[in-house]
Structures are given as C-alpha cells and as structure tokens.
Design a protein around this motif. Sequence first.
Motif, PDB file in Angstrom:
ATOM      1  N   LYS A 199       0.837  -1.195   0.000  1.00 19.40           N
ATOM      2  CA  LYS A 199       0.000   0.000   0.000  1.00 19.40           C
ATOM      3  C   LYS A 199       0.877   1.252   0.000  1.00 19.40           C
ATOM      4  O   LYS A 199       1.913   1.307   0.682  1.00 19.40           O
ATOM      5  CB  LYS A 199      -0.910   0.024   1.230  1.00 19.40           C
ATOM      6  N   LEU A 200       0.456   2.263  -0.747  1.00 22.49           N
ATOM      7  CA  LEU A 200       1.238   3.487  -0.859  1.00 22.49           C
ATOM      8  C   LEU A 200       1.371   4.190   0.481  1.00 22.49           C
ATOM      9  O   LEU A 200       2.459   4.670   0.844  1.00 22.49           O
ATOM     10  CB  LEU A 200       0.593   4.425  -1.895  1.00 22.49           C
ATOM     11  N   TRP A 201       0.277   4.254   1.252  1.00 27.62           N
ATOM     12  CA  TRP A 201       0.333   4.948   2.531  1.00 27.62           C
ATOM     13  C   TRP A 201       1.304   4.277   3.490  1.00 27.62           C
ATOM     14  O   TRP A 201       1.998   4.950   4.275  1.00 27.62           O
ATOM     15  CB  TRP A 201      -1.068   5.029   3.158  1.00 27.62           C
ATOM     16  N   PHE A 202       1.381   2.943   3.447  1.00 25.10           N
ATOM     17  CA  PHE A 202       2.301   2.207   4.312  1.00 25.10           C
ATOM     18  C   PHE A 202       3.756   2.512   3.924  1.00 25.10           C
ATOM     19  O   PHE A 202       4.610   2.725   4.788  1.00 25.10           O
ATOM     20  CB  PHE A 202       2.019   0.701   4.204  1.00 25.10           C
ATOM     21  N   GLN A 203       4.037   2.538   2.628  1.00 24.79           N
ATOM     22  CA  GLN A 203       5.400   2.816   2.161  1.00 24.79           C
ATOM     23  C   GLN A 203       5.822   4.238   2.521  1.00 24.79           C
ATOM     24  O   GLN A 203       6.967   4.469   2.923  1.00 24.79           O
ATOM     25  CB  GLN A 203       5.484   2.594   0.650  1.00 24.79           C
ATOM     26  N   ILE A 204       4.882   5.190   2.401  1.00 22.59           N
ATOM     27  CA  ILE A 204       5.198   6.567   2.766  1.00 22.59           C
ATOM     28  C   ILE A 204       5.486   6.671   4.261  1.00 22.59           C
ATOM     29  O   ILE A 204       6.426   7.356   4.689  1.00 22.59           O
ATOM     30  CB  ILE A 204       4.033   7.501   2.371  1.00 22.59           C
ATOM     31  N   ALA A 205       4.665   5.977   5.084  1.00 22.39           N
ATOM     32  CA  ALA A 205       4.864   6.008   6.539  1.00 22.39           C
ATOM     33  C   ALA A 205       6.230   5.429   6.915  1.00 22.39           C
ATOM     34  O   ALA A 205       6.950   5.986   7.756  1.00 22.39           O
ATOM     35  CB  ALA A 205       3.743   5.237   7.231  1.00 22.39           C
ATOM     36  N   ILE A 206       6.605   4.316   6.296  1.00 23.04           N
ATOM     37  CA  ILE A 206       7.913   3.705   6.581  1.00 23.04           C
ATOM     38  C   ILE A 206       9.043   4.645   6.161  1.00 23.04           C
ATOM     39  O   ILE A 206      10.038   4.816   6.891  1.00 23.04           O
ATOM     40  CB  ILE A 206       8.050   2.350   5.842  1.00 23.04           C
ATOM     41  N   ALA A 207       8.894   5.294   5.011  1.00 20.74           N
ATOM     42  CA  ALA A 207       9.924   6.224   4.531  1.00 20.74           C
ATOM     43  C   ALA A 207      10.082   7.404   5.493  1.00 20.74           C
ATOM     44  O   ALA A 207      11.203   7.827   5.798  1.00 20.74           O
ATOM     45  CB  ALA A 207       9.575   6.716   3.131  1.00 20.74           C
ATOM     46  N   LEU A 208       8.943   7.928   6.004  1.00 14.82           N
ATOM     47  CA  LEU A 208       9.008   9.030   6.963  1.00 14.82           C
ATOM     48  C   LEU A 208       9.679   8.612   8.266  1.00 14.82           C
ATOM     49  O   LEU A 208      10.504   9.348   8.825  1.00 14.82           O
ATOM     50  CB  LEU A 208       7.592   9.557   7.248  1.00 14.82           C
ATOM     51  N   LEU A 209       9.324   7.420   8.762  1.00 12.95           N
ATOM     52  CA  LEU A 209       9.935   6.929  10.002  1.00 12.95           C
ATOM     53  C   LEU A 209      11.442   6.752   9.848  1.00 12.95           C
ATOM     54  O   LEU A 209      12.223   7.147  10.723  1.00 12.95           O
ATOM     55  CB  LEU A 209       9.282   5.611  10.417  1.00 12.95           C
TER      56      LEU A 209
END
Length: 359
Positions: free
Chosen positions: A4-14
């Motif tokens: 999921k795109l939102w999951f990948q963005i969250a991991i990248a931010l973390l």
Amino acid sequence: MTRKLWFQIAIALLLSLFIIKYVVEVKWIFSPILIVLKTVFIPLLMGGVLFYIALPLQTFLEKYKVPRWGSIIIVFLIFTGLIGTAILVVGPPITEQVTRLAESTPAFIYQSNILILQLADLLGDMPPWMEDAVNSLKDNLQAFTMQFGKWTVTLFQSVFQGTLILILTPFFFLFMLKDHEKLVPFVSQFFKGDTKEWVIKTFKEIDDVLNLYIRGQILISFILATMLFLGYTLVGLNYALLLAVFAFAMNIIPFIGPWIAFIPALLIALFQNPMLVIAVSIITLVAQQIDAQIITPNIMGKTLNIHPLTIITILLAAGNIAGFLGILLAVPGYAVGKVIVSNLYEHREQIKKAALKDV
C-alpha cells in the motif's frame, strides 16, 4: 499491506526521522566538514547567482560563434565594469548614509521614549493589560532602534571585509561558466535506460526553476527598489538610497520581504516628520501593488506554482531553523524539492520494480 502506498510513505518518513535523529546526536563528528561547507557555501551560492544572471549573455554570445573562452572573458569584463561602476557611484553615498544613521541612533532612541511617554499621557489611566502592552512596545521599539544601526553597519562592514568570499566567488563563477554543461552528463553516466532519462529530465526541470527564480526575483527586486528610491527621494525621506538597497535585499524574500523593508522606512519617516508616514505608506503600497499586479506576473508568471500560504509557512519554518540564510533559500529550495518529489512520484512504478528486482 506492505504494498500500500500509505504504508510505504509512513515507513519512509519513520526511516527519515530516525536518520535525522541519529545524525543530530553525532553531529560533533561532522563539525569539521560543516565548517568547510559553511566557508565554501556562500561563495558557491554567490557564484551560482552570478552564473544564472550571466547565462543568457553567454548563450547569446556563443550563438554568434564566440568561443567559450571569449564569452567568459566578455562576461567577466562586463560584470567587472558594472560592479565597479556600482561601487563607485553608489558606494560613497551609502557609506555616508550608514555613518549618519549610526550617529542618529541615540536620537532615535530618545525620540522613541518621548513618543511612548506621550502615548501613555494621552491614554491616561490604563488597565493593566494595556500598560503591559505599551511597556512591551517601548522595550521592543528601543531594542529595534538600537540594533538597526548596528545591523546596518555590520552588514556593510561584512561585505567589505569578506575577503575570502570575494576571492572564491569569481572562481566558482568562472568554472560554472566554463563547465556548466558537464554536470548532467557526469551524473547521468551512472544510470541507464529510463532511469537515465529521468535523471536528465529532473536536472533540466531543476535548472529551469532556479533559472526563473533567481533571474526573476533579482529583476523584480531591482525594479521595486528603484521605485521606492524615486518615491522616497521625491518626498524628501532621509536615507532614501540606503532604504532602497535594504528593500532590494529584503524583496528577494517573497511576501514577507517587502514588509520587513517597510518597517525601517516607516520608523525613519516617523522620527523625521510624522506627516511623512502617510507619504511613505502610500509610496510603499503603490510600489508593492504595481509589483504584485504587473511586474511579478509578467516576469515570474506561475511557473513556480507555489501557494502563498505555503510560501509563508516554509519561510517561517526556515527562519526558525537556519535564520536569515534559511529564509533566503527556503523558496528556491522548496521549489527544487517539489520538482524532485514530483518526478519521483511520476517515476514511482519504475523505482518500485527496480527495488523489488534488486531484492
């Protein structure tokens, strides 16, 4: 879920936050590198600004078969002549006005105290919250009037004392004029296929954004400063040239800059003659409206496509993080980052496939 795109963005931010956290904790390791970068950064920045200003002239000369070395010599001669003429013409009156302003600072402080006392007398018995507001205004006005002359003197002293900057800037300027076409091929040689095309396209868009912003903003600031100088001189405002130069520097900062430039003009008008406040306000308002309605749309257009609220937000954030230099670089930095992120988003499928393939 991992796709999921939102999951990948969250991991990248973390991951980004963790990297920033640990880099900050061991920042002492990077201190020598930061000192070198700070020393080189300002001349590099100034060289880059001069390069983007000179690039159209160099392109024009080479279009008519002038060799690269010839175009560089002509550009250097023209720029040296313009800068030398500006120093000879503008330098003495600015120096004289800076000296007068520094000498007049105690009088400004005295007059500000009288104005605050008169205001307090007019208001009579004030409620506690209003007394606190007046006292706070008095303290802030005193601090500003005391520091303004010092800031101005320090600014011009640093310009004349920046020997290292004056030495390094022409070298960066020279090599940018000489080898500016080599940067993109050098970087893109490490990539292949669609990724290489994406890198070239991204660099091209970054170059277009910087080209537009630097040349456009400097031209806009020069026109606006000229209008203010003519208006201030017409109404007899003291330090008109110095205020115009300050306005030129501040107007490079979008939205907030013109209001910063207006504050010292307003204070000097108030101390010189309260009736001048109206004239200075009208001149500034008219100049800014001409800039906003006519000059900026025709020079800049909507190429940057950044909402005013976004600009104000990033300026405030950059100012808290990196001071005046951060404010100066906030908008072009955001514009460059926006180009990179937009291109990454467009290229996300290829990046995803490449990442999965490598795994």
